[in-house]
Design a protein around this motif. Structure first.
Motif, PDB file in Angstrom:
ATOM      1  N   CYS A 131       0.865  -1.187   0.000  1.00 38.89           N
ATOM      2  CA  CYS A 131       0.000   0.000   0.000  1.00 38.89           C
ATOM      3  C   CYS A 131       0.898   1.233   0.000  1.00 38.89           C
ATOM      4  CB  CYS A 131      -0.924   0.009   1.212  1.00 38.89           C
ATOM      5  SG  CYS A 131      -1.972  -1.460   1.344  1.00 38.89           S
ATOM      6  N   ARG A 132       0.697   2.113  -0.973  1.00 39.66           N
ATOM      7  CA  ARG A 132       1.548   3.282  -1.132  1.00 39.66           C
ATOM      8  C   ARG A 132       0.684   4.528  -1.178  1.00 39.66           C
ATOM      9  NH1 ARG A 132       2.335  -0.500  -5.109  1.00 39.66           N
ATOM     10  NH2 ARG A 132       4.106  -1.903  -4.761  1.00 39.66           N
ATOM     11  N   MET A 133       1.062   5.550  -0.393  1.00 39.76           N
ATOM     12  CA  MET A 133       0.291   6.788  -0.314  1.00 39.76           C
ATOM     13  C   MET A 133       1.202   7.965  -0.643  1.00 39.76           C
ATOM     14  SD  MET A 133      -2.107   6.385   3.083  1.00 39.76           S
ATOM     15  CE  MET A 133      -3.041   7.849   2.636  1.00 39.76           C
ATOM     16  N   ALA A 134       0.723   8.829  -1.524  1.00 46.16           N
ATOM     17  CA  ALA A 134       1.399  10.086  -1.836  1.00 46.16           C
ATOM     18  C   ALA A 134       0.460  11.220  -1.455  1.00 46.16           C
ATOM     19  CB  ALA A 134       1.761  10.158  -3.317  1.00 46.16           C
ATOM     20  N   PHE A 135       0.860  12.018  -0.473  1.00 49.44           N
ATOM     21  CA  PHE A 135       0.018  13.104   0.024  1.00 49.44           C
ATOM     22  C   PHE A 135       0.192  14.351  -0.835  1.00 49.44           C
ATOM     23  CE2 PHE A 135      -0.215  10.295   3.513  1.00 49.44           C
ATOM     24  CZ  PHE A 135      -1.314  10.661   4.287  1.00 49.44           C
ATOM     25  N   ALA A 136      -0.743  15.264  -0.682  1.00 50.00           N
ATOM     26  CA  ALA A 136      -0.645  16.542  -1.375  1.00 50.00           C
ATOM     27  C   ALA A 136       0.625  17.258  -0.935  1.00 50.00           C
ATOM     28  CB  ALA A 136      -1.876  17.400  -1.077  1.00 50.00           C
ATOM     29  N   GLY A 137       1.352  17.798  -1.906  1.00 51.46           N
ATOM     30  CA  GLY A 137       2.560  18.533  -1.595  1.00 51.46           C
ATOM     31  C   GLY A 137       3.850  17.781  -1.826  1.00 51.46           C
ATOM     32  N   VAL A 138       3.784  16.537  -2.315  1.00 48.47           N
ATOM     33  CA  VAL A 138       5.026  15.812  -2.601  1.00 48.47           C
ATOM     34  C   VAL A 138       5.764  16.510  -3.745  1.00 48.47           C
ATOM     35  CG1 VAL A 138       4.121  13.601  -1.809  1.00 48.47           C
ATOM     36  CG2 VAL A 138       3.894  14.239  -4.212  1.00 48.47           C
ATOM     37  N   THR A 139       7.059  16.340  -3.788  1.00 44.23           N
ATOM     38  CA  THR A 139       7.848  16.956  -4.838  1.00 44.23           C
ATOM     39  C   THR A 139       7.715  16.164  -6.134  1.00 44.23           C
ATOM     40  OG1 THR A 139       9.825  15.676  -4.275  1.00 44.23           O
ATOM     41  CG2 THR A 139       9.487  17.754  -3.109  1.00 44.23           C
ATOM     42  N   THR A 140       8.110  16.781  -7.235  1.00 41.59           N
ATOM     43  CA  THR A 140       8.062  16.077  -8.515  1.00 41.59           C
ATOM     44  C   THR A 140       9.030  14.897  -8.532  1.00 41.59           C
ATOM     45  OG1 THR A 140       9.637  17.712  -9.368  1.00 41.59           O
ATOM     46  CG2 THR A 140       7.305  18.078  -9.834  1.00 41.59           C
ATOM     47  N   TRP A 141      10.136  14.992  -7.781  1.00 42.67           N
ATOM     48  CA  TRP A 141      11.078  13.873  -7.724  1.00 42.67           C
ATOM     49  C   TRP A 141      10.432  12.665  -7.042  1.00 42.67           C
ATOM     50  CZ3 TRP A 141      12.351  18.937  -6.715  1.00 42.67           C
ATOM     51  CH2 TRP A 141      13.236  19.531  -7.609  1.00 42.67           C
ATOM     52  N   ASP A 142       9.724  12.922  -5.916  1.00 43.19           N
ATOM     53  CA  ASP A 142       8.998  11.827  -5.275  1.00 43.19           C
ATOM     54  C   ASP A 142       7.862  11.339  -6.164  1.00 43.19           C
ATOM     55  OD1 ASP A 142      10.665  11.975  -3.119  1.00 43.19           O
ATOM     56  OD2 ASP A 142       9.276  13.084  -1.839  1.00 43.19           O
ATOM     57  N   GLY A 143       7.172  12.288  -6.812  1.00 39.07           N
ATOM     58  CA  GLY A 143       6.083  11.904  -7.701  1.00 39.07           C
ATOM     59  C   GLY A 143       6.548  11.019  -8.837  1.00 39.07           C
ATOM     60  N   ALA A 144       7.766  11.259  -9.333  1.00 39.39           N
ATOM     61  CA  ALA A 144       8.294  10.423 -10.414  1.00 39.39           C
ATOM     62  C   ALA A 144       8.489   8.988  -9.953  1.00 39.39           C
ATOM     63  CB  ALA A 144       9.611  11.008 -10.912  1.00 39.39           C
ATOM     64  N   ARG A 145       8.900   8.798  -8.687  1.00 39.75           N
ATOM     65  CA  ARG A 145       9.056   7.438  -8.165  1.00 39.75           C
ATOM     66  C   ARG A 145       7.711   6.731  -8.078  1.00 39.75           C
ATOM     67  NH1 ARG A 145      14.471   5.750  -7.985  1.00 39.75           N
ATOM     68  NH2 ARG A 145      15.764   7.548  -7.436  1.00 39.75           N
ATOM     69  N   PHE A 146       6.696   7.428  -7.566  1.00 40.53           N
ATOM     70  CA  PHE A 146       5.364   6.830  -7.477  1.00 40.53           C
ATOM     71  C   PHE A 146       4.803   6.539  -8.872  1.00 40.53           C
ATOM     72  CE2 PHE A 146       5.439   8.534  -3.159  1.00 40.53           C
ATOM     73  CZ  PHE A 146       4.801   7.531  -2.456  1.00 40.53           C
ATOM     74  N   ALA A 147       4.987   7.478  -9.797  1.00 44.97           N
ATOM     75  CA  ALA A 147       4.481   7.259 -11.158  1.00 44.97           C
ATOM     76  C   ALA A 147       5.134   6.044 -11.792  1.00 44.97           C
ATOM     77  CB  ALA A 147       4.728   8.508 -12.004  1.00 44.97           C
ATOM     78  N   GLU A 148       6.402   5.840 -11.498  1.00 44.36           N
ATOM     79  CA  GLU A 148       7.101   4.690 -12.065  1.00 44.36           C
ATOM     80  C   GLU A 148       6.574   3.382 -11.507  1.00 44.36           C
ATOM     81  OE1 GLU A 148      11.699   2.946 -12.409  1.00 44.36           O
ATOM     82  OE2 GLU A 148      11.251   4.741 -11.221  1.00 44.36           O
ATOM     83  N   VAL A 149       6.332   3.333 -10.187  1.00 45.43           N
ATOM     84  CA  VAL A 149       5.888   2.075  -9.587  1.00 45.43           C
ATOM     85  C   VAL A 149       4.424   1.796  -9.909  1.00 45.43           C
ATOM     86  CG1 VAL A 149       5.099   2.958  -7.353  1.00 45.43           C
ATOM     87  CG2 VAL A 149       6.118   0.690  -7.482  1.00 45.43           C
ATOM     88  N   TRP A 150       3.622   2.838 -10.174  1.00 48.07           N
ATOM     89  CA  TRP A 150       2.218   2.636 -10.513  1.00 48.07           C
ATOM     90  C   TRP A 150       2.020   2.293 -11.987  1.00 48.07           C
ATOM     91  CZ3 TRP A 150       0.582   7.396  -7.170  1.00 48.07           C
ATOM     92  CH2 TRP A 150       0.366   6.973  -5.863  1.00 48.07           C
ATOM     93  N   GLY A 151       3.002   2.569 -12.804  1.00 47.80           N
ATOM     94  CA  GLY A 151       2.941   2.136 -14.192  1.00 47.80           C
ATOM     95  C   GLY A 151       1.981   2.945 -15.051  1.00 47.80           C
ATOM     96  N   LYS A 152       1.602   2.339 -16.184  1.00 43.56           N
ATOM     97  CA  LYS A 152       0.763   3.003 -17.180  1.00 43.56           C
ATOM     98  C   LYS A 152      -0.500   2.196 -17.439  1.00 43.56           C
ATOM     99  CE  LYS A 152       4.774   5.047 -19.511  1.00 43.56           C
ATOM    100  NZ  LYS A 152       5.493   5.218 -20.804  1.00 43.56           N
ATOM    101  N   GLU A 153      -1.423   2.815 -18.144  1.00 46.41           N
ATOM    102  CA  GLU A 153      -2.673   2.154 -18.520  1.00 46.41           C
ATOM    103  C   GLU A 153      -3.101   2.651 -19.897  1.00 46.41           C
ATOM    104  OE1 GLU A 153      -5.951   3.169 -16.036  1.00 46.41           O
ATOM    105  OE2 GLU A 153      -5.492   5.315 -16.063  1.00 46.41           O
ATOM    106  N   TRP A 154      -3.938   1.852 -20.560  1.00 46.51           N
ATOM    107  CA  TRP A 154      -4.467   2.235 -21.865  1.00 46.51           C
ATOM    108  C   TRP A 154      -5.688   3.112 -21.681  1.00 46.51           C
ATOM    109  CZ3 TRP A 154      -1.772   1.446 -26.170  1.00 46.51           C
ATOM    110  CH2 TRP A 154      -0.806   0.442 -26.176  1.00 46.51           C
ATOM    111  N   VAL A 155      -5.688   4.273 -22.326  1.00 48.40           N
ATOM    112  CA  VAL A 155      -6.804   5.213 -22.235  1.00 48.40           C
ATOM    113  C   VAL A 155      -7.216   5.617 -23.640  1.00 48.40           C
ATOM    114  CG1 VAL A 155      -6.124   6.086 -19.976  1.00 48.40           C
ATOM    115  CG2 VAL A 155      -5.249   7.199 -22.033  1.00 48.40           C
ATOM    116  N   GLU A 156      -8.452   6.050 -23.755  1.00 55.46           N
ATOM    117  CA  GLU A 156      -8.992   6.495 -25.036  1.00 55.46           C
ATOM    118  C   GLU A 156      -8.934   8.018 -25.092  1.00 55.46           C
ATOM    119  OE1 GLU A 156     -13.383   6.501 -26.309  1.00 55.46           O
ATOM    120  OE2 GLU A 156     -12.626   4.611 -27.126  1.00 55.46           O
ATOM    121  N   THR A 157      -8.313   8.551 -26.118  1.00 55.51           N
ATOM    122  CA  THR A 157      -8.186   9.998 -26.276  1.00 55.51           C
ATOM    123  C   THR A 157      -8.990  10.454 -27.487  1.00 55.51           C
ATOM    124  OG1 THR A 157      -6.204   9.810 -27.664  1.00 55.51           O
ATOM    125  CG2 THR A 157      -5.883   9.956 -25.280  1.00 55.51           C
TER     126      THR A 157
END
Length: 702
Positions: A596-622
């Motif tokens: 279980c991973r939580m990112a609170f409001a106010g995290v830095t972009t460097w921390d956000g990049a780590r969370f974005a990497e571990v959460w991965g990607k998904e297919w979306v319709e644009t």
């Protein structure tokens, strides 16, 4: 009767349960939990099996998602416009503004003689009324379909009517064999008198949710060991809702700051936001945590003041304390002295390191008698954080060096050395080592003599890890800690070996002036917890360690220990202000070790990049919309376009829509750093059974 360690034992070593750290409260349950009819209603409330993290108490699954669902405002306005148009047409016809043209079907289908003098005029009158009714019905059908009145009724009218009906209709009384408040399991087992006694306690308001959970836990142990049935029934018959009480005598917490449901062992910490990035089934639902999620461990990252302690750590700790009173869990909380975690009377053991008034002491060696095990845990606490940065630091070499001293010392003195004694041995003092050698030479301890010889040969060499261990141990060899970590039996040391019992433990660290010592002690508690939790013979209790600040606590070895907790019915809750507080090589591994991973409001972009990497990607319709200007060739069309451009101020364009499926990050680093509102957090979940929930935006204020 046997109560799995929930009654009557004293002591702080392995196999013993200490009494409460403050005088026990009266046996009568306080008003913090539901009682009386409120308690009965709480028992009977529906609880639906839902997705991970959804608050199950009273949850009703949302209807199936409709991708083409019309927005409510558009639906209501369209229905209102259709009604007004139909009413206008009816008024024009009824008041004769359209003449008799709308009556021509009536004239066509009725004989002319009905309208002549002396004819069947009464029949014509009835035919006219019937025609009016059919015409009105036609208007309703036509304009109802245009205005989607059926959808309005289904979405708003039917649901409201159903709720009113449910509220006003009398509910039939539940049958005893299906009513949760009547203890049907006891009735099926042939103990209806005990079930009646407990049901009466509930109706009279003498039972709370903690009592119900505690007695149900005891009943589960009786089912696994039928020889306990007689003692259980006698205890319940004599004490009622107070049966099988916790060793502290407490039956509830004095204060509750969050919503708890002990039937599902959940605590509600917020509401999942109505956001397009959240899955449809989660939007607007209550969000809760429980052992099923905490068993995979939780990491919360956010700046100071983001709400990690008040909105996550305290509710979770409060829930675990309630479960401990119910005989379902054991909890250890570690935080700075004065941190707003929970009051003293919510714990059985309160260890205030560095304060003389502390009733309990912390066992430096975790209650073990094995020198190798004690050396491994202590080495991890002393230099585990230096392994990545210091080439001299090596936990295996450090554990070997400590074991070479702890083994001979215990063989001679029957105990492990205190902090000053161990520091002197690590410094290589000839006097201390000489006393050990002379004592061992008089006994048949050749193997231990070889250990001591090896330690003497290594001491003084370049790169000897003992010097580093002595320097780090000096952080605990301070006047403020002179009365702590005693091994001679002068204090009441607490050992985490007691996690087989439903204990509530809080360890207050001396943050002011002893920051490095506090972090060393946090690593020590984490290492001891992972070792003791995974080594329990009885894992029926959920054991959880709550670290309010895990700065410089995470090491490679501690991550391996946290991963082992999942299979031992245990977990850990860790908070960090930033991932920068973790060594660079371990940051990705830290996010991967917890479920279980939580990112609170106010995290830095460097921390956000780590969370974005571990959460991965998904297919979306644009949808790509392209507007191109229309150039007319016809003169009349040009005139129309010119007038339209003068009126609107824009050229006449044609819209082209292109729909594509692309792969995008679930939450980007920029979104985590700048798009998460205050009081919110984005978190992903994994249960001990392997179920997953994608990153969810949760409002922690509701």
């Amino acid at each position: 009767m046997e109560t799995e360690g929930t009654q009557g034992l004293r002591g702080t070593r392995s196999g013993h349960v200490p009494r409460q750290a403050v005088p026990p409260r009266p046996a009568a349950p306080p008003s913090a939990g539901p009682g009386g009819q409120a308690f009965v209603d709480w028992l009977r409330a529906p609880r639906t099996e839902a997705e991970p993290g959804i608050w199950a108490f009273g949850h009703r699954p949302r209807p199936p998602e409709e991708p083409d669902r019309i927005p409510g405002r558009q639906l209501i306005s369209g229905a209102l416009i259709a009604f007004l148009c139909g009413w206008l047409l009816w008024s024009l016809c009824w008041n004769g503004y359209l003449g008799s043209y709308w009556l021509w079907p009536l004239f066509l289908l009725t004989p002319d003689s009905w309208r002549e003098a002396g004819g069947a005029q009464l029949a014509f009158v009835w035919a006219t009324y019937l025609y009016y009714g059919l015409f009105a019905l036609l208007l309703v059908v036509v304009f109802g379909r245009l205005g989607r009145w059926a959808e309005v009724w289904r979405r708003y009218g039917a649901g409201a009517l159903r709720r009113v009906w449910d509220d006003t209709s009398a509910q039939p009384p539940a049958e005893p064999h299906t009513d949760p408040a009547a203890w049907p399991a006891l009735r099926e087992a042939g103990a209806p008198d005990i079930a009646d006694r407990l049901a009466e306690e509930a109706r009279a308001g003498r039972m709370t949710d903690v009592d119900q959970a505690r007695i149900d836990r005891a009943w589960q142990s009786v089912r696994s060991r039928p020889e306990r049935l007689a003692a259980f029934t006698e205890t319940v018959r004599r004490e009622g809702a107070a049966a099988c009480a916790h060793p502290s005598g407490a039956r509830d917490l004095t204060v509750r700051t969050a919503r708890h449901d002990l039937l599902t062992r959940q605590v509600r910490i917020g509401t999942t936001a109505e956001d397009r990035r959240n899955p449809y089934a989660y939007r607007g639902t209550g969000f809760a945590l429980g052992p099923g999620l905490l068993g995979t461990s939780l990491l919360a990252v956010g700046p100071a003041g983001a709400g990690k302690t008040g909105r996550v750590v305290r509710p979770v700790l409060e829930s675990l304390c309630l479960q401990a009173l119910a005989g379902q869990a054991a909890v250890v909380s570690v935080g700075a002295a004065g941190a707003p975690l929970a009051p003293d009377d919510a714990f059985d053991v309160v260890i205030r390191i560095g304060r003389p008034e502390s009733e309990y002491d912390l066992d430096l060696y975790g209650g073990t008698t094995d020198p190798d095990e004690a050396a491994g845990v202590l080495a991890e606490a002393l230099i585990g954080d230096l392994v990545v940065t210091d080439p001299v630091a090596d936990t295996r070499r450090a554990a070997t060096a400590l074991a070479q001293l702890l083994g001979p010392y215990r063989a001679v003195h029957g105990r492990f050395p205190s902090v000053p004694e161990l520091r002197e041995l690590l410094d290589g003092g000839s006097a201390a080592l000489g006393v050990l050698r002379s004592s061992l030479e008089g006994s048949a301890q050749a193997a231990l003599l070889r250990e001591l010889d090896a330690r003497e040969r290594q001491s003084g060499r370049a790169g000897d890890v003992a010097a580093l261990l002595a320097d780090r141990l000096a952080l605990l060899d301070r006047p403020a800690f002179a009365d702590f970590f005693d091994t001679a039996g002068k204090t009441r040391p607490f050992s985490l070996r007691a996690l087989e019992h439903p204990l509530r433990v809080r360890i207050d660290l001396p943050e002011r002036g002893h920051t490095d010592a506090s972090r060393l002690l946090t690593r020590l508690v984490l290492a001891q917890f992972t070792e003791c939790a995974t080594g329990r013979a009885d894992r029926s209790l959920f054991a959880c360690l709550v670290l309010d600040d895990a700065t410089q606590t995470v090491t490679a070895e501690s991550l391996r220990g946290i991963q082992r907790l999942r299979s031992a019915n245990a977990g850990a809750v860790l908070t960090l202000r930033t991932l920068e507080d973790v060594p660079e090589p371990l940051r990705t591994a830290t996010l991967g070790a917890v479920g279980c991973r939580m990112a609170f409001a106010g995290v830095t972009t460097w921390d956000g990049a780590r969370f974005a990497e571990v959460w991965g990607k998904e297919w979306v319709e644009t949808r790509d919309v392209t507007n191109r200007q229309i150039i007319a060739d016809e003169p009349l069309t040009r005139v129309v376009h010119t007038v339209r451009r003068l009126v609107t101020g824009r050229a006449v364009t044609a819209e082209s829509v292109t729909v594509r499926t692309v792969e995008r990050e679930r939450w980007s680093a920029s979104e985590l750093a700048h798009a998460v509102p205050a009081g919110h957090a984005v978190l992903s979940l994994t249960t001990v059974r392997g179920d997953h929930a994608p990153p969810l935006l949760v409002d922690l204020r509701e």
